[in-house]
Scaffold this motif. Sequence first.
Motif, PDB file in Angstrom:
ATOM      1  N   GLY A 309      10.862   5.432 -16.067  1.00 43.64           N
ATOM      2  CA  GLY A 309      11.517   4.151 -15.835  1.00 43.64           C
ATOM      3  C   GLY A 309      12.708   4.274 -14.903  1.00 43.64           C
ATOM      4  N   GLY A 310      13.483   5.355 -15.054  1.00 41.48           N
ATOM      5  CA  GLY A 310      14.626   5.564 -14.164  1.00 41.48           C
ATOM      6  C   GLY A 310      14.210   5.807 -12.734  1.00 41.48           C
ATOM      7  N   ASN A 311      13.088   6.480 -12.541  1.00 41.82           N
ATOM      8  CA  ASN A 311      12.619   6.759 -11.182  1.00 41.82           C
ATOM      9  C   ASN A 311      12.170   5.500 -10.454  1.00 41.82           C
ATOM     10  OD1 ASN A 311      13.087   9.503 -11.485  1.00 41.82           O
ATOM     11  ND2 ASN A 311      11.023   9.935 -12.200  1.00 41.82           N
ATOM     12  N   LEU A 312      11.857   4.436 -11.204  1.00 41.34           N
ATOM     13  CA  LEU A 312      11.414   3.192 -10.582  1.00 41.34           C
ATOM     14  C   LEU A 312      12.570   2.281 -10.203  1.00 41.34           C
ATOM     15  CD1 LEU A 312       8.378   2.294 -12.910  1.00 41.34           C
ATOM     16  CD2 LEU A 312       8.324   3.428 -10.697  1.00 41.34           C
ATOM     17  N   VAL A 313      13.816   2.724 -10.457  1.00 43.32           N
ATOM     18  CA  VAL A 313      14.962   1.837 -10.246  1.00 43.32           C
ATOM     19  C   VAL A 313      15.184   1.548  -8.766  1.00 43.32           C
ATOM     20  CG1 VAL A 313      16.732   3.641 -10.061  1.00 43.32           C
ATOM     21  CG2 VAL A 313      17.327   1.419 -11.030  1.00 43.32           C
ATOM     22  N   ASP A 314      14.820   2.460  -7.897  1.00 49.19           N
ATOM     23  CA  ASP A 314      15.013   2.240  -6.466  1.00 49.19           C
ATOM     24  C   ASP A 314      14.019   1.244  -5.884  1.00 49.19           C
ATOM     25  OD1 ASP A 314      17.124   4.050  -6.400  1.00 49.19           O
ATOM     26  OD2 ASP A 314      15.765   5.754  -6.096  1.00 49.19           O
ATOM     27  N   GLY A 315      13.029   0.879  -6.696  1.00 48.65           N
ATOM     28  CA  GLY A 315      12.050  -0.089  -6.233  1.00 48.65           C
ATOM     29  C   GLY A 315      11.125   0.478  -5.177  1.00 48.65           C
ATOM     30  N   PRO A 316      10.364  -0.387  -4.537  1.00 52.26           N
ATOM     31  CA  PRO A 316       9.411   0.088  -3.530  1.00 52.26           C
ATOM     32  C   PRO A 316      10.073   0.698  -2.304  1.00 52.26           C
ATOM     33  CG  PRO A 316       9.506  -2.303  -3.587  1.00 52.26           C
ATOM     34  CD  PRO A 316      10.289  -1.832  -4.762  1.00 52.26           C
ATOM     35  N   GLY A 317      11.292   0.204  -1.963  1.00 53.73           N
ATOM     36  CA  GLY A 317      12.013   0.806  -0.848  1.00 53.73           C
ATOM     37  C   GLY A 317      11.338   0.570   0.488  1.00 53.73           C
ATOM     38  N   PRO A 318      11.749   1.327   1.498  1.00 57.19           N
ATOM     39  CA  PRO A 318      11.192   1.146   2.853  1.00 57.19           C
ATOM     40  C   PRO A 318       9.746   1.610   2.972  1.00 57.19           C
ATOM     41  CG  PRO A 318      12.670   3.034   2.805  1.00 57.19           C
ATOM     42  CD  PRO A 318      12.799   2.366   1.469  1.00 57.19           C
ATOM     43  N   GLY A 319       9.260   2.365   1.988  1.00 57.66           N
ATOM     44  CA  GLY A 319       7.879   2.846   2.072  1.00 57.66           C
ATOM     45  C   GLY A 319       6.864   1.719   2.067  1.00 57.66           C
ATOM     46  N   SER A 320       7.176   0.601   1.397  1.00 58.85           N
ATOM     47  CA  SER A 320       6.234  -0.518   1.337  1.00 58.85           C
ATOM     48  C   SER A 320       5.974  -1.104   2.717  1.00 58.85           C
ATOM     49  CB  SER A 320       6.776  -1.606   0.407  1.00 58.85           C
ATOM     50  OG  SER A 320       6.847  -1.145  -0.913  1.00 58.85           O
ATOM     51  N   SER A 321       7.029  -1.267   3.509  1.00 60.00           N
ATOM     52  CA  SER A 321       6.846  -1.835   4.843  1.00 60.00           C
ATOM     53  C   SER A 321       6.086  -0.884   5.752  1.00 60.00           C
ATOM     54  CB  SER A 321       8.215  -2.163   5.453  1.00 60.00           C
ATOM     55  OG  SER A 321       9.027  -1.003   5.503  1.00 60.00           O
ATOM     56  N   ARG A 322       6.240   0.418   5.537  1.00 61.12           N
ATOM     57  CA  ARG A 322       5.506   1.373   6.365  1.00 61.12           C
ATOM     58  C   ARG A 322       4.010   1.336   6.060  1.00 61.12           C
ATOM     59  NH1 ARG A 322       9.296   6.843   6.069  1.00 61.12           N
ATOM     60  NH2 ARG A 322      11.206   5.909   6.910  1.00 61.12           N
ATOM     61  N   ILE A 323       3.675   1.284   4.778  1.00 58.86           N
ATOM     62  CA  ILE A 323       2.257   1.268   4.400  1.00 58.86           C
ATOM     63  C   ILE A 323       1.639  -0.083   4.703  1.00 58.86           C
ATOM     64  CG2 ILE A 323       0.621   1.591   2.497  1.00 58.86           C
ATOM     65  CD1 ILE A 323       2.704   3.323   1.130  1.00 58.86           C
ATOM     66  N   GLY A 324       2.352  -1.153   4.380  1.00 57.53           N
ATOM     67  CA  GLY A 324       1.824  -2.493   4.574  1.00 57.53           C
ATOM     68  C   GLY A 324       1.302  -3.084   3.275  1.00 57.53           C
ATOM     69  N   VAL A 325       1.459  -4.387   3.127  1.00 59.32           N
ATOM     70  CA  VAL A 325       1.046  -5.068   1.898  1.00 59.32           C
ATOM     71  C   VAL A 325      -0.458  -4.939   1.676  1.00 59.32           C
ATOM     72  CG1 VAL A 325       0.961  -7.314   0.735  1.00 59.32           C
ATOM     73  CG2 VAL A 325       2.968  -6.688   2.090  1.00 59.32           C
ATOM     74  N   ARG A 326      -1.213  -5.064   2.737  1.00 61.14           N
ATOM     75  CA  ARG A 326      -2.677  -5.001   2.618  1.00 61.14           C
ATOM     76  C   ARG A 326      -3.125  -3.651   2.061  1.00 61.14           C
ATOM     77  NH1 ARG A 326      -6.801  -6.103   7.680  1.00 61.14           N
ATOM     78  NH2 ARG A 326      -8.760  -5.898   6.505  1.00 61.14           N
ATOM     79  N   THR A 327      -2.534  -2.582   2.556  1.00 56.20           N
ATOM     80  CA  THR A 327      -2.900  -1.250   2.074  1.00 56.20           C
ATOM     81  C   THR A 327      -2.461  -1.050   0.632  1.00 56.20           C
ATOM     82  OG1 THR A 327      -2.654  -0.408   4.323  1.00 56.20           O
ATOM     83  CG2 THR A 327      -2.726   1.214   2.558  1.00 56.20           C
ATOM     84  N   LEU A 328      -1.261  -1.536   0.270  1.00 51.07           N
ATOM     85  CA  LEU A 328      -0.794  -1.421  -1.108  1.00 51.07           C
ATOM     86  C   LEU A 328      -1.708  -2.162  -2.074  1.00 51.07           C
ATOM     87  CD1 LEU A 328       3.091  -1.780  -0.741  1.00 51.07           C
ATOM     88  CD2 LEU A 328       1.828   0.207  -1.588  1.00 51.07           C
ATOM     89  N   VAL A 329      -2.134  -3.361  -1.705  1.00 52.20           N
ATOM     90  CA  VAL A 329      -3.063  -4.126  -2.551  1.00 52.20           C
ATOM     91  C   VAL A 329      -4.384  -3.376  -2.694  1.00 52.20           C
ATOM     92  CG1 VAL A 329      -4.388  -6.258  -2.715  1.00 52.20           C
ATOM     93  CG2 VAL A 329      -1.991  -6.339  -2.037  1.00 52.20           C
ATOM     94  N   ALA A 330      -4.852  -2.780  -1.610  1.00 54.06           N
ATOM     95  CA  ALA A 330      -6.101  -2.006  -1.672  1.00 54.06           C
ATOM     96  C   ALA A 330      -5.963  -0.800  -2.598  1.00 54.06           C
ATOM     97  CB  ALA A 330      -6.499  -1.555  -0.271  1.00 54.06           C
ATOM     98  N   ILE A 331      -4.813  -0.114  -2.537  1.00 51.10           N
ATOM     99  CA  ILE A 331      -4.591   1.036  -3.419  1.00 51.10           C
ATOM    100  C   ILE A 331      -4.579   0.601  -4.877  1.00 51.10           C
ATOM    101  CG2 ILE A 331      -2.878   2.759  -4.108  1.00 51.10           C
ATOM    102  CD1 ILE A 331      -2.100   2.998  -1.155  1.00 51.10           C
ATOM    103  N   ILE A 332      -3.904  -0.505  -5.176  1.00 50.31           N
ATOM    104  CA  ILE A 332      -3.823  -1.001  -6.555  1.00 50.31           C
ATOM    105  C   ILE A 332      -5.203  -1.382  -7.075  1.00 50.31           C
ATOM    106  CG2 ILE A 332      -2.931  -2.879  -7.993  1.00 50.31           C
ATOM    107  CD1 ILE A 332      -0.463  -2.886  -6.117  1.00 50.31           C
ATOM    108  N   ILE A 333      -5.953  -2.147  -6.278  1.00 49.09           N
ATOM    109  CA  ILE A 333      -7.289  -2.572  -6.715  1.00 49.09           C
ATOM    110  C   ILE A 333      -8.225  -1.382  -6.835  1.00 49.09           C
ATOM    111  CG2 ILE A 333      -9.308  -3.924  -6.035  1.00 49.09           C
ATOM    112  CD1 ILE A 333      -7.412  -5.960  -4.791  1.00 49.09           C
ATOM    113  N   GLY A 334      -8.183  -0.476  -5.862  1.00 45.50           N
ATOM    114  CA  GLY A 334      -9.070   0.680  -5.916  1.00 45.50           C
ATOM    115  C   GLY A 334      -8.798   1.574  -7.104  1.00 45.50           C
ATOM    116  N   ARG A 335      -7.508   1.874  -7.357  1.00 40.44           N
ATOM    117  CA  ARG A 335      -7.158   2.804  -8.440  1.00 40.44           C
ATOM    118  C   ARG A 335      -7.339   2.189  -9.824  1.00 40.44           C
ATOM    119  NH1 ARG A 335      -7.568   7.667  -9.770  1.00 40.44           N
ATOM    120  NH2 ARG A 335      -7.859   7.061 -11.913  1.00 40.44           N
ATOM    121  N   LEU A 336      -6.937   0.933  -9.994  1.00 37.53           N
ATOM    122  CA  LEU A 336      -6.880   0.328 -11.329  1.00 37.53           C
ATOM    123  C   LEU A 336      -8.090  -0.519 -11.680  1.00 37.53           C
ATOM    124  CD1 LEU A 336      -3.118  -0.773 -11.338  1.00 37.53           C
ATOM    125  CD2 LEU A 336      -4.115   1.349 -12.212  1.00 37.53           C
ATOM    126  N   ILE A 337      -8.836  -0.990 -10.674  1.00 38.27           N
ATOM    127  CA  ILE A 337      -9.965  -1.895 -10.947  1.00 38.27           C
ATOM    128  C   ILE A 337     -11.311  -1.257 -10.636  1.00 38.27           C
ATOM    129  CG2 ILE A 337     -10.942  -4.169 -10.443  1.00 38.27           C
ATOM    130  CD1 ILE A 337      -8.258  -4.283 -11.858  1.00 38.27           C
TER     131      ILE A 337
END
Length: 419
Positions: A309-337
């Motif tokens: 929980g403490g490691n998540l305090v910094d939030g997504p940070g600048p890494g989200s903009s580098r990867i892109g929302v589309r890629t993040l959504v794909a990772i979430i759906i692929g891994r969890l669904i």
Amino acid sequence: MARLLLSSLKEAAVVTAAVAAAAVGHQSLLGSIKIAVVPVAKVFTLCFLGFLMASKYVNIFPENGRKLLNGLVFSLLLPCLIFSQLGQAITLQKMLQWWFIPVNVILGAISGSIIGYVVVFLVKPPYPYFKFSVIQIAIGNIGNVPLVLIAALCRDTSNPFGDAETCSTQGTAYISFGQWVGAIILYTYVFHMLSPPPDLEDGNLPLKIHQKDASPENVPLLEQEDSQTDSDNSRKGKIKSFLVFVYDKLKLKQILQPPIVASILAMVIGTVPVLKKLIFTRDAPLYFFTDSCIILGKAMIPCILLALGGNLVDGPGPGSSRIGVRTLVAIIIGRLILVPPAGLGIVMLADKLGFLPDDDKMFRFVLLLQHSMPTSILSGAVANLRGYGKEAAAALFWVHIFAVFTMAGWIILYLNILF
């Protein structure tokens, strides 16, 4: 009249049985939801407390403290838990029965990689993050999060796996038995896949200059004379260099981490009856050491969740903009669904082929959990070593947030299939 009365009684009995069956099914569904949701809620609560303590509003859990706690968990508490639980539960016969657990880990990595390649091929992430995205989908957390879920599930008296102590010991032993394979996959396959991004500066890369082609005039004459006269030393030197080469190529230093060493020691000692009676039985002369490990192992669950929980305090940070929302959504759906149904098919096929122990629900439940977890935290550590630290932090943040909901849903499905 008698026939009519008898017919009415039969119809009433059928209706009553149907209503009772529906009531039982409804009750079992509610029970499954409770059993599935409560452990996830406990995990979320402890993670939130860690997040709250590390936030700027409370700030009693700073980054240095989180690093120290992570090191304590990884180097001491987790190895103690694995050593005590796996060593007490395992025997040579059980090791032969549990052979499908490490195979399941390998099959999970293969199926996850295939799904990851398909998803990433369709989504087309930014060029440096193609293999990175595949790894985020392919490699799940087969150790820490399942251990926490099993501990929270077994703590509930209404769990369907028996008494709390037996449930916890068996579940921990099954999970620990597959961790060493996961570590090998992480530090070989994942380490190879996550090659450094092309935009890294040269100053950030550790360069090792090997002088392979040394010219003869630069070699001292004394060394040439010694190499010609002392063939034994030369032979020993070749053997030593070969062993160093194998050690470096297999990444043994990275693979032989404290949890893996604890798993190997527990398997070796647990499968030798003399050693097991000397260390793991309650009246053994060295049981004080095992009991100390049990005490330390119990502290692993809350500590690791607070750290997560403490490691998540910094939030997504600048890494989200580098990867892109589309890629993040794909990772979430692929891994969890998408990955869990493939894992469910693997486990059901293995069960039909007779590869799994008979009437062992916990064994099957652990196998299914291995396919349903969020992305491995250790894969984030490997990604950090290879130059993807900020991107891995962003992916882990979002995957773990959504995993709170998907894990509960998959656990409900698994409990309804198993019971």
